[in-house]
Enzyme design. Structure first.
Site, PDB file in Angstrom:
ATOM      1  N   VAL A  89      43.730  39.012  36.866  1.00  0.00           N
ATOM      2  CA  VAL A  89      43.683  38.090  35.734  1.00  0.00           C
ATOM      3  C   VAL A  89      42.315  37.444  35.729  1.00  0.00           C
ATOM      4  O   VAL A  89      41.771  37.124  36.790  1.00  0.00           O
ATOM      5  CB  VAL A  89      44.751  36.987  35.874  1.00  0.00           C
ATOM      6  CG1 VAL A  89      44.733  36.065  34.661  1.00  0.00           C
ATOM      7  CG2 VAL A  89      46.116  37.576  36.079  1.00  0.00           C
ATOM      8  N   CYS A  90      41.775  37.287  34.557  1.00  0.00           N
ATOM      9  CA  CYS A  90      40.520  36.558  34.386  1.00  0.00           C
ATOM     10  C   CYS A  90      39.422  37.217  35.245  1.00  0.00           C
ATOM     11  O   CYS A  90      39.304  38.444  35.267  1.00  0.00           O
ATOM     12  CB  CYS A  90      40.747  35.085  34.726  1.00  0.00           C
ATOM     13  SG  CYS A  90      39.501  33.956  34.104  1.00  0.00           S
ATOM     14  N   THR A  91      38.657  36.425  35.972  1.00  0.00           N
ATOM     15  CA  THR A  91      37.568  36.979  36.777  1.00  0.00           C
ATOM     16  C   THR A  91      38.063  37.635  38.063  1.00  0.00           C
ATOM     17  O   THR A  91      37.252  38.090  38.865  1.00  0.00           O
ATOM     18  CB  THR A  91      36.518  35.901  37.095  1.00  0.00           C
ATOM     19  OG1 THR A  91      37.175  34.773  37.693  1.00  0.00           O
ATOM     20  CG2 THR A  91      35.782  35.463  35.839  1.00  0.00           C
TER      21      THR A  91
END
Length: 195
Positions: A89-91
């Protein structure tokens, strides 16, 4: 400095897969500070978990520190090479890239970091959820819920995933339509970059 929703959003969905156990894994079982001002408690250490069916990597403002941690990257490579699903998720996708788990894969990340995926041999895709073989990546923070529902559908079927969505009453209706750079406009994007 993990973004708690990166972790807790997918965990909430994936914990409902049935016959599933979710572990929050870190170097120690000491509390891990989030970027929200409270801590999360790991349930296992890197040494205790040597395999997983689903590896999910959250991130947050501490992602660059994790990308430079040889022990964590080695653990991710070891677990990721055998996992049925390698996700983020995300970075967290940038962390997967640093662990050499996204070379030759299409992937996404938070919009402000997405292009950095190229540095690790991945192809950045501006979608909220990206499936490429057994790699599933979600965009920024809230996309973790979406990726987890999509993964649940891939594993248990759409009806099962829809039932989880209903049980969680996940029916987003944000008060503003500024959740992507394209919708927010250049002035707001610049202000976010300044912060």
């Amino acid at each position: 400095n993990v973004t708690q929703l990166d972790l807790t959003g997918p965990a909430q969905v994936l914990s409902r897969l049935g016959d599933a156990r979710v572990d929050v894994v870190w170097k120690t079982r000491d509390p891990v500070q989030t970027d929200s001002g409270f801590a999360l408690l790991p349930t296992a250490t890197l040494d205790e978990v040597r395999q997983a069916d689903i590896l999910c990597v959250p991130a947050g403002f501490g992602c660059t520190d994790v990308m430079q941690d040889g022990d964590v990257l080695a653990w991710l490579r070891h677990v990721g090479c055998e996992a049925q699903w390698v996700t983020s998720v995300c970075t967290g996708s940038i962390i997967l890239g640093a662990a050499s788990l996204l070379q030759g894969y299409r992937a996404t990340s938070h919009w402000a970091w997405r292009d950095y995926l190229r540095l690790f041999g991945a192809e950045p895709v501006p979608d909220r959820v990206v499936f490429d073989r057994n790699r599933v990546t979600g965009g920024g923070v809230t996309a973790g819920i979406d990726f987890a529902l999509a993964l649940t559908a891939a594993i248990r079927g759409e009806e099962y995933a829809r039932a989880i969505q209903l049980g969680l009453e996940y029916d987003p209706s944000p008060p503003f339509d500024s959740g992507t750079p394209e919708k927010a406009g250049p002035e707001l994007v610049a202000k976010v970059h300044e912060r």
